[in-house]
Design a protein around this motif. Structure first.
Motif, PDB file in Angstrom:
ATOM      1  N   GLN A 183       0.827  -1.210   0.000  1.00  0.00           N
ATOM      2  CA  GLN A 183       0.000   0.000   0.000  1.00  0.00           C
ATOM      3  C   GLN A 183       0.860   1.259   0.000  1.00  0.00           C
ATOM      4  N   ASN A 184       1.956   1.254   0.728  1.00  0.00           N
ATOM      5  CA  ASN A 184       2.843   2.421   0.736  1.00  0.00           C
ATOM      6  C   ASN A 184       3.459   2.671  -0.632  1.00  0.00           C
ATOM      7  N   GLN A 185       3.794   1.617  -1.341  1.00  0.00           N
ATOM      8  CA  GLN A 185       4.364   1.775  -2.674  1.00  0.00           C
ATOM      9  C   GLN A 185       3.350   2.332  -3.669  1.00  0.00           C
ATOM     10  N   ARG A 186       2.074   2.143  -3.371  1.00  0.00           N
ATOM     11  CA  ARG A 186       1.009   2.673  -4.233  1.00  0.00           C
ATOM     12  C   ARG A 186       0.397   3.952  -3.661  1.00  0.00           C
ATOM     13  N   LEU A 187       1.117   4.614  -2.745  1.00  0.00           N
ATOM     14  CA  LEU A 187       0.690   5.884  -2.142  1.00  0.00           C
ATOM     15  C   LEU A 187      -0.665   5.749  -1.454  1.00  0.00           C
ATOM     16  N   GLY A 188      -0.826   4.657  -0.733  1.00  0.00           N
ATOM     17  CA  GLY A 188      -2.100   4.424  -0.068  1.00  0.00           C
ATOM     18  C   GLY A 188      -2.319   5.282   1.160  1.00  0.00           C
ATOM     19  N   TYR A 189      -1.259   5.884   1.682  1.00  0.00           N
ATOM     20  CA  TYR A 189      -1.378   6.697   2.895  1.00  0.00           C
ATOM     21  C   TYR A 189      -0.938   8.138   2.636  1.00  0.00           C
ATOM     22  N   ILE A 190      -1.176   8.621   1.432  1.00  0.00           N
ATOM     23  CA  ILE A 190      -0.736   9.962   1.078  1.00  0.00           C
ATOM     24  C   ILE A 190      -1.629  11.036   1.685  1.00  0.00           C
ATOM     25  N   SER A 191      -2.874  10.706   1.996  1.00  0.00           N
ATOM     26  CA  SER A 191      -3.797  11.663   2.599  1.00  0.00           C
ATOM     27  C   SER A 191      -4.610  10.961   3.677  1.00  0.00           C
ATOM     28  N   PHE A 192      -5.332  11.757   4.443  1.00  0.00           N
ATOM     29  CA  PHE A 192      -6.121  11.181   5.536  1.00  0.00           C
ATOM     30  C   PHE A 192      -7.227  10.283   4.995  1.00  0.00           C
ATOM     31  N   ARG A 193      -7.866  10.703   3.925  1.00  0.00           N
ATOM     32  CA  ARG A 193      -8.943   9.898   3.343  1.00  0.00           C
ATOM     33  C   ARG A 193      -8.405   8.578   2.799  1.00  0.00           C
ATOM     34  N   SER A 230      -7.196   2.737   3.141  1.00  0.00           N
ATOM     35  CA  SER A 230      -6.140   1.720   3.122  1.00  0.00           C
ATOM     36  C   SER A 230      -6.129   0.902   4.404  1.00  0.00           C
ATOM     37  N   THR A 231      -6.445   1.539   5.534  1.00  0.00           N
ATOM     38  CA  THR A 231      -6.489   0.802   6.795  1.00  0.00           C
ATOM     39  C   THR A 231      -7.601  -0.242   6.782  1.00  0.00           C
ATOM     40  N   GLY A 232      -8.766   0.129   6.251  1.00  0.00           N
ATOM     41  CA  GLY A 232      -9.853  -0.838   6.134  1.00  0.00           C
ATOM     42  C   GLY A 232      -9.494  -2.001   5.227  1.00  0.00           C
ATOM     43  N   LEU A 233      -8.865  -1.686   4.094  1.00  0.00           N
ATOM     44  CA  LEU A 233      -8.426  -2.754   3.194  1.00  0.00           C
ATOM     45  C   LEU A 233      -7.353  -3.621   3.838  1.00  0.00           C
ATOM     46  N   LEU A 234      -6.479  -2.987   4.624  1.00  0.00           N
ATOM     47  CA  LEU A 234      -5.431  -3.740   5.310  1.00  0.00           C
ATOM     48  C   LEU A 234      -6.026  -4.762   6.268  1.00  0.00           C
ATOM     49  N   LEU A 235      -7.001  -4.342   7.052  1.00  0.00           N
ATOM     50  CA  LEU A 235      -7.623  -5.256   8.009  1.00  0.00           C
ATOM     51  C   LEU A 235      -8.329  -6.410   7.309  1.00  0.00           C
ATOM     52  N   SER A 236      -9.038  -6.105   6.223  1.00  0.00           N
ATOM     53  CA  SER A 236      -9.749  -7.167   5.507  1.00  0.00           C
ATOM     54  C   SER A 236      -8.779  -8.143   4.845  1.00  0.00           C
ATOM     55  N   MET A 237      -7.704  -7.624   4.242  1.00  0.00           N
ATOM     56  CA  MET A 237      -6.740  -8.497   3.581  1.00  0.00           C
ATOM     57  C   MET A 237      -5.984  -9.360   4.586  1.00  0.00           C
ATOM     58  N   VAL A 238      -5.644  -8.774   5.732  1.00  0.00           N
ATOM     59  CA  VAL A 238      -4.953  -9.555   6.760  1.00  0.00           C
ATOM     60  C   VAL A 238      -5.843 -10.686   7.253  1.00  0.00           C
ATOM     61  N   PHE A 239      -7.118 -10.404   7.446  1.00  0.00           N
ATOM     62  CA  PHE A 239      -8.045 -11.442   7.904  1.00  0.00           C
ATOM     63  C   PHE A 239      -8.175 -12.554   6.868  1.00  0.00           C
ATOM     64  N   ILE A 240      -8.335 -12.185   5.602  1.00  0.00           N
ATOM     65  CA  ILE A 240      -8.533 -13.195   4.552  1.00  0.00           C
ATOM     66  C   ILE A 240      -7.279 -14.043   4.374  1.00  0.00           C
ATOM     67  N   LYS A 241      -6.121 -13.389   4.284  1.00  0.00           N
ATOM     68  CA  LYS A 241      -4.876 -14.129   4.077  1.00  0.00           C
ATOM     69  C   LYS A 241      -4.537 -15.007   5.278  1.00  0.00           C
ATOM     70  N   SER A 242      -4.769 -14.500   6.475  1.00  0.00           N
ATOM     71  CA  SER A 242      -4.468 -15.286   7.671  1.00  0.00           C
ATOM     72  C   SER A 242      -5.409 -16.481   7.790  1.00  0.00           C
ATOM     73  N   LEU A 243      -6.677 -16.287   7.452  1.00  0.00           N
ATOM     74  CA  LEU A 243      -7.626 -17.397   7.495  1.00  0.00           C
ATOM     75  C   LEU A 243      -7.245 -18.474   6.484  1.00  0.00           C
ATOM     76  N   ARG A 244      -6.851 -18.048   5.285  1.00  0.00           N
ATOM     77  CA  ARG A 244      -6.437 -19.014   4.267  1.00  0.00           C
ATOM     78  C   ARG A 244      -5.193 -19.777   4.710  1.00  0.00           C
ATOM     79  N   PHE A 245      -4.242 -19.059   5.290  1.00  0.00           N
ATOM     80  CA  PHE A 245      -3.017 -19.715   5.745  1.00  0.00           C
ATOM     81  C   PHE A 245      -3.296 -20.682   6.893  1.00  0.00           C
ATOM     82  N   SER A 246      -4.173 -20.299   7.815  1.00  0.00           N
ATOM     83  CA  SER A 246      -4.476 -21.174   8.946  1.00  0.00           C
ATOM     84  C   SER A 246      -5.164 -22.458   8.487  1.00  0.00           C
TER      85      SER A 246
END
Length: 252
Positions: free
Chosen positions: A173-183, A188-204
């Protein structure tokens, strides 16, 4: 799962010494009310923690977060809400009530904050000084149910999976300027949480299937780790605790 980081005290090397040091310290902090004892423990605890975690930025952040929570709670405890108090150090009228800080409320909140900070320091010292294998071995000696120990082991392993997954996603996300502004940061934080949940569930799920193929039956074999303790170290910790208790209860 070994921990190569040791406490500032070289004499506290045995597992029994570490546990005795922690239990005695917590008992003294929670039962002793003398300022001299609390300040003595505070100075010693701060010195030990600084020497133990000065190279670990994450530990410092968590420690400061816990201490800031204690400080904010102490500020609330200083306030006495009710009628106007002529002995108050500071007071203000708001919403039809008088909010004041008195001598007793100030020192009560300060003493409670000192106890809370000392407890946090002891927990921090225990966490950086005892390994997971030592903790599991101690729990088994205390007859803790195996199902609870299994849950702790699996949770400990998946914590690093969550951390690594979150690091990879945030880096992308940082490489794609996901945190360049507050909006964009909120999105990006919401997407981060969802992706972490999905990837972690798949790995588990994949990891659990691999464990079942290898004959997993609900019990993970964990090597025991129990370092021998010296009689001098145990004696020194016990005598020090007795001296502090005597100072507290016999009012020397």
């Amino acid at each position: 799962m070994t921990n190569s980081e040791h406490i500032a005290y070289r004499m506290v090397s045995g597992t029994a010494e570490k546990l005795l040091f922690f239990c005695m310290g917590m008992l003294i902090v929670l039962t002793c009310s003398r300022w001299s004892i609390q300040l003595f423990i505070l100075v010693g605890g701060v010195t030990s923690v600084v020497r133990a975690v000065y190279k670990r930025s994450l530990s410092w952040r968590l420690l400061l977060l816990a201490i800031s929570f204690v400080v904010l709670g102490s500020l609330v405890l200083m306030l006495v809400v009710g009628h106007k108090n002529i002995d108050a150090w500071w007071q203000i009228e708001c919403f039809g009530l008088w909010w004041s800080i008195t001598y007793n409320s100030f020192w009560y909140a300060l003493q409670l904050a000192c106890r809370a900070v000392n407890s946090i320091l002891f927990i921090q010292l225990l966490s950086v000084n005892i390994s997971l294998a030592e903790a599991i071995t101690t729990a088994r000696k205390l007859k803790v149910p195996n199902s609870l120990l299994e849950l702790v082991l699996l949770s400990y392993r998946y914590l690093f999976v969550l951390k690594e997954t979150a690091h990879v996603v945030r880096l992308a996300q940082n490489q794609r300027l996901g945190y360049i502004s507050f909006r964009n940061s909120l999105r990006s934080t919401g997407l981060l949480l969802s992706m972490v949940f999905i990837k972690s569930l798949r790995f588990s799920m994949q990891n659990f299937q691999s464990m079942q193929v290898r004959g997993y039956g609900g019990f993970t074999h964990q090597s025991e780790e129990w370092h021998p303790s010296s009689f001098l170290g145990i004696l020194l910790i016990t005598v020090s605790a007795i001296i502090l208790f005597c100072v507290e209860f016999f009012k020397f």
